[in-house]
Design a protein around this motif. Structure first.
Motif, short mmCIF file in Angstrom:
data_model
loop_
_atom_site.label_atom_id
_atom_site.label_comp_id
_atom_site.label_asym_id
_atom_site.label_seq_id
_atom_site.Cartn_x
_atom_site.Cartn_y
_atom_site.Cartn_z
N ARG A 78 69.21 24.69 34.83
CA ARG A 78 68.44 25.99 34.12
C ARG A 78 67.33 26.56 34.84
O ARG A 78 67.43 27.53 34.93
CB ARG A 78 68.28 25.33 32.73
CG ARG A 78 69.13 25.00 31.84
CD ARG A 78 68.41 24.39 30.47
NE ARG A 78 69.52 24.19 29.69
CZ ARG A 78 69.61 24.66 28.37
NH1 ARG A 78 69.16 26.04 28.51
NH2 ARG A 78 70.57 24.50 27.57
N ASP A 79 66.69 25.54 35.53
CA ASP A 79 65.61 25.95 36.35
C ASP A 79 65.77 26.99 37.32
O ASP A 79 65.28 27.64 37.30
CB ASP A 79 64.75 24.70 37.06
CG ASP A 79 63.81 23.98 35.80
OD1 ASP A 79 63.72 24.54 34.78
OD2 ASP A 79 63.63 22.82 35.95
N THR A 82 66.43 30.37 35.95
CA THR A 82 64.87 31.10 35.68
C THR A 82 64.31 31.42 36.81
O THR A 82 63.68 32.38 36.95
CB THR A 82 64.15 29.99 35.02
OG1 THR A 82 64.68 29.57 33.75
CG2 THR A 82 62.84 30.51 34.68
N ASN A 85 65.91 34.57 38.33
CA ASN A 85 65.33 35.76 37.52
C ASN A 85 63.95 36.42 38.10
O ASN A 85 63.67 37.23 38.26
CB ASN A 85 65.60 35.39 36.09
CG ASN A 85 65.40 36.73 35.25
OD1 ASN A 85 64.39 37.21 35.19
ND2 ASN A 85 66.59 37.30 34.70
N ARG A 86 63.26 35.27 37.92
CA ARG A 86 61.69 35.41 38.49
C ARG A 86 61.49 35.98 40.02
O ARG A 86 60.91 36.99 40.31
CB ARG A 86 61.17 34.07 38.46
CG ARG A 86 59.37 34.47 38.62
CD ARG A 86 59.01 32.84 38.99
NE ARG A 86 59.30 32.20 40.09
CZ ARG A 86 58.86 32.57 41.52
NH1 ARG A 86 58.14 33.64 41.62
NH2 ARG A 86 59.18 31.81 42.23
N ASP A 96 64.74 40.18 33.61
CA ASP A 96 64.84 40.22 32.05
C ASP A 96 65.50 41.53 31.45
O ASP A 96 64.82 42.06 30.49
CB ASP A 96 63.33 40.07 31.67
CG ASP A 96 62.44 38.81 32.02
OD1 ASP A 96 63.19 37.74 32.14
OD2 ASP A 96 61.45 38.72 32.33
N PRO A 100 67.30 36.06 27.44
CA PRO A 100 68.29 35.13 28.17
C PRO A 100 69.44 34.50 27.09
O PRO A 100 69.02 34.87 25.87
CB PRO A 100 67.33 33.98 28.41
CG PRO A 100 65.95 34.55 28.30
CD PRO A 100 66.06 35.68 27.43
N GLU A 102 70.86 31.38 25.42
CA GLU A 102 70.49 30.11 25.35
C GLU A 102 71.53 29.30 24.29
O GLU A 102 71.80 29.45 23.16
CB GLU A 102 69.23 29.77 24.92
CG GLU A 102 68.28 30.25 25.92
CD GLU A 102 67.83 29.13 26.88
OE1 GLU A 102 68.32 27.95 26.77
OE2 GLU A 102 66.96 29.48 27.68
N HIS A 109 70.67 34.34 32.44
CA HIS A 109 69.50 35.31 32.28
C HIS A 109 69.44 36.54 33.28
O HIS A 109 69.67 36.16 34.73
CB HIS A 109 68.24 34.48 32.65
CG HIS A 109 66.98 34.92 32.32
ND1 HIS A 109 65.62 34.47 32.02
CD2 HIS A 109 66.61 36.24 31.85
CE1 HIS A 109 64.81 35.25 31.56
NE2 HIS A 109 65.47 36.19 31.64
#
Length: 139
Positions: A78-79, A82, A85-86, A96, A100, A102, A109
């Protein structure tokens, strides 16, 4: 293998974007009109200038903001989803673009690259994948 061909307006900018996400340039298949950005042994994204793209087709290039294609990449955690995406948002893409998704066994995401191509990194629990969908019960 799969080669994903994407038209790009600015080849160096797109190469830098995909490099920041962890894609690796393959110089043997890169010149001033195209760049091979390798994700894995079986997945390569070919970034093509608009002129190069039009050597293969007369069809128009879609405008930014369209959603005719959504490319999904499976990641290990999952990390990592994330983080990708960042990084997309920090390196010229749009993070974004959708909320997301979930679930206890899966998450994704989506983001867009600098040319508006939509990517959806996702994670899925391997045990859940092997078990298949939950059984439906009649209520």
């Amino acid at each position: 293998m799969i080669f994903v061909n994407l038209p790009v307006a600015d080849l160096p900018r797109s190469m830098a974007f995909y490099d920041a996400l962890g894609f690796v340039n393959e110089p043997k298949f890169t010149d001033e009109t195209a760049a091979a950005m390798q994700w894995s042994d079986t997945i390569v994204v070919m970034l093509l200038t608009h002129a190069k793209w039009h050597q293969f087709t007369d069809r128009p290039i879609t405008s930014d903001g369209s959603s005719s294609l959504r490319l999904c990449l499976s990641l290990d955690t999952r990390d990592e989803v994330t983080e990708m995406n960042r990084l997309a948002g920090e390196h010229g893409g749009t993070a974004d673009i959708d909320p997301p998704t979930e679930y206890p066994f899966m998450m994704s995401h989506a983001f867009a690259d600098p040319d508006g191509h939509i990517w959806e990194p996702m994670w899925m629990d391997q045990a859940a994948m092997e078990a298949g969908p939950p059984a439906q019960t009649d209520a």
